[in-house]
Write a protein that holds these residues in place. Structure first.
Motif, PDB file in Angstrom:
ATOM      1  N   PHE A   1      12.125  -6.184  -2.982  1.00 55.30           N
ATOM      2  CA  PHE A   1      11.821  -6.468  -4.146  1.00 55.30           C
ATOM      3  C   PHE A   1      10.849  -7.562  -4.341  1.00 55.30           C
ATOM      4  CE2 PHE A   1      16.652  -4.994  -4.221  1.00 55.30           C
ATOM      5  CZ  PHE A   1      16.219  -4.046  -5.023  1.00 55.30           C
ATOM      6  N   ILE A   2      10.207  -7.671  -3.244  1.00 58.89           N
ATOM      7  CA  ILE A   2       9.114  -8.943  -3.476  1.00 58.89           C
ATOM      8  C   ILE A   2       8.000  -8.169  -3.066  1.00 58.89           C
ATOM      9  CG2 ILE A   2       8.181 -10.850  -2.255  1.00 58.89           C
ATOM     10  CD1 ILE A   2      11.328 -11.365  -1.285  1.00 58.89           C
ATOM     11  N   VAL A   3       6.804  -8.521  -3.487  1.00 59.21           N
ATOM     12  CA  VAL A   3       5.408  -7.866  -3.175  1.00 59.21           C
ATOM     13  C   VAL A   3       4.510  -8.843  -2.560  1.00 59.21           C
ATOM     14  CG1 VAL A   3       3.429  -6.833  -4.342  1.00 59.21           C
ATOM     15  CG2 VAL A   3       5.543  -6.812  -5.521  1.00 59.21           C
ATOM     16  N   ASP A   4       4.549  -8.701  -1.298  1.00 58.82           N
ATOM     17  CA  ASP A   4       3.775  -9.071  -0.208  1.00 58.82           C
ATOM     18  C   ASP A   4       3.307  -8.203   0.717  1.00 58.82           C
ATOM     19  OD1 ASP A   4       5.914  -8.134   1.072  1.00 58.82           O
ATOM     20  OD2 ASP A   4       6.890 -10.131   1.361  1.00 58.82           O
ATOM     21  N   ASN A   5       2.648  -8.645   1.712  1.00 62.36           N
ATOM     22  CA  ASN A   5       1.985  -7.604   2.613  1.00 62.36           C
ATOM     23  C   ASN A   5       2.833  -7.158   3.776  1.00 62.36           C
ATOM     24  OD1 ASN A   5       2.153 -10.099   4.415  1.00 62.36           O
ATOM     25  ND2 ASN A   5       0.275 -10.069   5.062  1.00 62.36           N
ATOM     26  N   SER A   6       4.177  -7.252   3.533  1.00 65.52           N
ATOM     27  CA  SER A   6       5.048  -6.685   4.508  1.00 65.52           C
ATOM     28  C   SER A   6       5.009  -5.278   4.659  1.00 65.52           C
ATOM     29  CB  SER A   6       6.684  -7.189   4.020  1.00 65.52           C
ATOM     30  OG  SER A   6       7.581  -6.285   4.729  1.00 65.52           O
ATOM     31  N   PHE A   7       4.812  -4.676   3.699  1.00 71.01           N
ATOM     32  CA  PHE A   7       4.722  -3.071   3.765  1.00 71.01           C
ATOM     33  C   PHE A   7       3.712  -2.680   4.901  1.00 71.01           C
ATOM     34  CE2 PHE A   7       1.692   0.588   2.241  1.00 71.01           C
ATOM     35  CZ  PHE A   7       2.590   1.693   2.322  1.00 71.01           C
ATOM     36  N   TYR A   8       2.362  -3.485   4.671  1.00 67.92           N
ATOM     37  CA  TYR A   8       1.406  -3.032   5.926  1.00 67.92           C
ATOM     38  C   TYR A   8       1.656  -3.216   7.218  1.00 67.92           C
ATOM     39  CZ  TYR A   8      -1.263  -2.769   1.466  1.00 67.92           C
ATOM     40  OH  TYR A   8      -1.863  -2.404   0.287  1.00 67.92           O
ATOM     41  N   LYS A   9       2.502  -4.531   7.269  1.00 65.96           N
ATOM     42  CA  LYS A   9       3.167  -4.858   8.656  1.00 65.96           C
ATOM     43  C   LYS A   9       3.994  -3.547   9.260  1.00 65.96           C
ATOM     44  CE  LYS A   9       2.694  -9.666   7.882  1.00 65.96           C
ATOM     45  NZ  LYS A   9       3.400 -11.230   7.715  1.00 65.96           N
ATOM     46  N   GLN A  10       4.697  -3.171   8.260  1.00 65.84           N
ATOM     47  CA  GLN A  10       5.640  -2.110   8.696  1.00 65.84           C
ATOM     48  C   GLN A  10       4.936  -0.659   8.992  1.00 65.84           C
ATOM     49  OE1 GLN A  10       9.285  -2.027   8.726  1.00 65.84           O
ATOM     50  NE2 GLN A  10       8.707  -4.230   8.790  1.00 65.84           N
ATOM     51  N   ILE A  11       3.994  -0.321   8.393  1.00 64.74           N
ATOM     52  CA  ILE A  11       3.257   0.865   8.685  1.00 64.74           C
ATOM     53  C   ILE A  11       2.308   0.548   9.971  1.00 64.74           C
ATOM     54  CG2 ILE A  11       3.433   1.926   6.304  1.00 64.74           C
ATOM     55  CD1 ILE A  11       0.460   1.139   5.977  1.00 64.74           C
ATOM     56  N   ILE A  12       1.920  -0.244  10.194  1.00 63.65           N
ATOM     57  CA  ILE A  12       1.180  -0.713  11.523  1.00 63.65           C
ATOM     58  C   ILE A  12       2.293  -0.506  12.686  1.00 63.65           C
ATOM     59  CG2 ILE A  12       0.323  -2.527  13.196  1.00 63.65           C
ATOM     60  CD1 ILE A  12      -1.128  -3.470  10.640  1.00 63.65           C
ATOM     61  N   GLY A  13       3.652  -0.840  12.315  1.00 67.83           N
ATOM     62  CA  GLY A  13       4.649  -0.598  13.308  1.00 67.83           C
ATOM     63  C   GLY A  13       5.121   0.654  13.419  1.00 67.83           C
ATOM     64  N   LYS A  14       4.506   1.800  12.851  1.00 69.98           N
ATOM     65  CA  LYS A  14       4.876   3.177  12.717  1.00 69.98           C
ATOM     66  C   LYS A  14       6.220   3.232  11.883  1.00 69.98           C
ATOM     67  CE  LYS A  14       2.141   4.784  16.574  1.00 69.98           C
ATOM     68  NZ  LYS A  14       2.178   5.609  17.688  1.00 69.98           N
ATOM     69  N   ARG A  15       6.583   2.376  10.908  1.00 71.05           N
ATOM     70  CA  ARG A  15       7.579   2.420  10.120  1.00 71.05           C
ATOM     71  C   ARG A  15       7.352   2.899   8.759  1.00 71.05           C
ATOM     72  NH1 ARG A  15      12.120   0.733  12.127  1.00 71.05           N
ATOM     73  NH2 ARG A  15      13.011  -0.316  10.509  1.00 71.05           N
ATOM     74  N   GLY A  16       6.579   3.529   8.398  1.00 73.11           N
ATOM     75  CA  GLY A  16       6.265   4.215   7.155  1.00 73.11           C
ATOM     76  C   GLY A  16       7.227   5.338   6.747  1.00 73.11           C
ATOM     77  N   VAL A  17       7.577   5.265   5.616  1.00 73.00           N
ATOM     78  CA  VAL A  17       8.652   6.387   5.276  1.00 73.00           C
ATOM     79  C   VAL A  17       7.814   7.797   4.918  1.00 73.00           C
ATOM     80  CG1 VAL A  17      10.370   6.830   3.819  1.00 73.00           C
ATOM     81  CG2 VAL A  17      10.451   4.897   4.789  1.00 73.00           C
ATOM     82  N   LEU A  18       6.784   7.469   3.704  1.00 70.49           N
ATOM     83  CA  LEU A  18       6.100   8.617   3.353  1.00 70.49           C
ATOM     84  C   LEU A  18       5.124   8.906   4.190  1.00 70.49           C
ATOM     85  CD1 LEU A  18       6.065   7.854  -0.490  1.00 70.49           C
ATOM     86  CD2 LEU A  18       7.624   9.466   0.785  1.00 70.49           C
ATOM     87  N   GLN A  19       4.667  10.244   4.410  1.00 73.37           N
ATOM     88  CA  GLN A  19       3.455  10.577   5.304  1.00 73.37           C
ATOM     89  C   GLN A  19       2.571  10.056   4.881  1.00 73.37           C
ATOM     90  OE1 GLN A  19       3.312  14.875   5.647  1.00 73.37           O
ATOM     91  NE2 GLN A  19       1.242  14.597   6.173  1.00 73.37           N
ATOM     92  N   ILE A  20       2.127   9.776   3.890  1.00 73.25           N
ATOM     93  CA  ILE A  20       0.680   9.150   3.307  1.00 73.25           C
ATOM     94  C   ILE A  20       0.777   7.645   3.778  1.00 73.25           C
ATOM     95  CG2 ILE A  20       1.325   8.818   0.928  1.00 73.25           C
ATOM     96  CD1 ILE A  20      -2.157   9.030   2.230  1.00 73.25           C
ATOM     97  N   ASP A  21       1.661   7.004   3.525  1.00 74.52           N
ATOM     98  CA  ASP A  21       1.766   5.668   3.801  1.00 74.52           C
ATOM     99  C   ASP A  21       1.628   5.502   5.405  1.00 74.52           C
ATOM    100  OD1 ASP A  21       2.669   5.120   1.127  1.00 74.52           O
ATOM    101  OD2 ASP A  21       4.810   4.669   1.556  1.00 74.52           O
ATOM    102  N   GLN A  22       2.087   6.242   6.369  1.00 73.15           N
ATOM    103  CA  GLN A  22       1.904   5.969   7.816  1.00 73.15           C
ATOM    104  C   GLN A  22       0.576   6.603   8.038  1.00 73.15           C
ATOM    105  OE1 GLN A  22       4.104   4.705  10.061  1.00 73.15           O
ATOM    106  NE2 GLN A  22       2.224   4.647  10.592  1.00 73.15           N
ATOM    107  N   GLU A  23       0.141   7.516   7.379  1.00 72.44           N
ATOM    108  CA  GLU A  23      -1.381   7.769   7.570  1.00 72.44           C
ATOM    109  C   GLU A  23      -2.435   6.572   7.422  1.00 72.44           C
ATOM    110  OE1 GLU A  23      -2.635  11.875   6.878  1.00 72.44           O
ATOM    111  OE2 GLU A  23      -0.997  12.628   7.704  1.00 72.44           O
ATOM    112  N   LEU A  24      -2.151   5.947   6.426  1.00 74.36           N
ATOM    113  CA  LEU A  24      -2.926   4.767   6.100  1.00 74.36           C
ATOM    114  C   LEU A  24      -3.241   3.988   7.122  1.00 74.36           C
ATOM    115  CD1 LEU A  24      -1.773   3.557   2.739  1.00 74.36           C
ATOM    116  CD2 LEU A  24      -3.717   4.949   2.953  1.00 74.36           C
TER     117      LEU A  24
END
Length: 335
Positions: free
Chosen positions: A253-276
């Protein structure tokens, strides 16, 4: 596996940890403080909207992400004109990507409060933009200045809804954003709103079991995440359990850059998120956002830019008395 039309709903959520004041560049006739001195009293209509949003978000933290998504879904169809709020048998609300959109009642509540203090002056389109800004601030993402002066649209048709799908490639998504005058960096920033909010099994289940009709899971997904998501979303199950888009659950529930750290670690849930994080067009921007602390400010700038897409100003459109109906009694809505 080809996704159904219902899978075209993007869960677009929130923003960062530091308080920021950002003054955006004016777009067309929009300006910061447009409503100053336009009411009979000294009432600040932006404060009224902020109070209404805070009342609701403090009771349901998930509404913050919903209000960001509502703004996104409005701006991507006919521009930021509140057409998504209009009721009707074939209005935008009825399109598959919008069936899971919520927060309409928050906008209506804010509109009622504003009308009591300043009747017939403030557009529903501006209230959506203000509410999204307030949702960001309530999620610790800082405060950016909203440009106002929009007027409300008269047309709302499900057939006009053509939102980018979560199964899009980066190139396909970029084409959709480009049509709205948004560039590659804007796209990466706005999709970074997924740092808050949730999606559902239906929108990513193919990645777990039959990615692109291969009969196998998406090979780009972290194996531990794959195991966790398969437990939550069993194969052939009708269960549609909510799943956090930011897999750092301390940051849901916090807006920070955590999302980007997760997708770099191949932990994106949506396909488009991971492909970024994997596509050569966007991976450097993702890495920069993951390793720096500037995301909240840049997200605010991207939100302001998106909020200026195809707006109605001046004598165009109308100022609705209620956000879910047009003041015009003719059949201009097309439903």
């Amino acid at each position: 596996m080809k996704m159904s039309a219902a899978a075209a709903a993007l869960a677009l959520p929130l923003i960062g940890l530091i308080l920021v004041n950002f003054t955006g560049q004016c777009h067309a006739a929009l300006q910061v403080g447009f409503y100053k001195d336009k009411c009979m009293s000294d009432t600040d209509v932006e404060d009224i909207v902020s109070s209404a949003v805070a009342r609701r978000v403090n009771r349901d933290r998930g509404l913050a992400a919903a209000l960001i998504r509502l703004h996104f879904h409005d701006c991507f169809v006919n521009g930021c004109d509140a057409s998504i709020l209009l009721d009707g048998a074939s209005s935008e609300k009825t399109a598959p990507p919008n069936l899971s959109v919520r927060g309409y009642d928050v906008i209506e509540e804010a509109k009622r409060d504003v009308e009591e203090a300043c009747p017939g002056v403030v557009s529903c389109a501006d209230i959506i933009a203000m509410a999204a800004r307030d949702a960001v601030e309530l999620s610790e993402g800082g405060r950016y200045n909203v440009e106002t002066g929009r007027r409300d649209g008269l047309i709302s048709l499900a057939s006009n809804v053509d939102l980018p799908s979560p199964t899009f490639s980066v190139s396909q998504s970029m084409a959709a954003f480009s049509k709205k005058g948004l560039n590659l960096t804007d796209m990466v920033l706005l999709l970074g709103g997924h740092t808050v909010g949730f999606t559902h099994c239906l929108l990513f289940q193919d990645r777990l079991y039959n990615f692109q009709n291969s009969g196998k899971p998406d090979p780009t997904m972290d194996l531990m995440l794959l195991k966790q998501l398969r437990f939550i979303c069993p194969q052939n199950s009708t269960r549609n359990t909510p799943v956090s888009l930011d897999q750092n659950l301390l940051s849901t529930f916090i807006v920070d850059n955590s999302f980007y750290k997760q997708i770099i670690g191949k932990r994106g849930v949506l396909q488009i998120d991971q492909e970024l994080a994997l596509d050569p067009l966007t991976k450097d921007t993702v890495f920069s956002l993951a390793t720096c602390n500037g995301f909240p400010v840049r997200f605010g700038q991207a939100m302001v830019k998106m909020g200026a897409v195809d707006v109605l100003t001046g004598s165009q459109g109308e100022i609705r008395k209620s956000c879910n109906v047009t003041n015009n009694d003719s059949n201009v809505l097309g439903f």
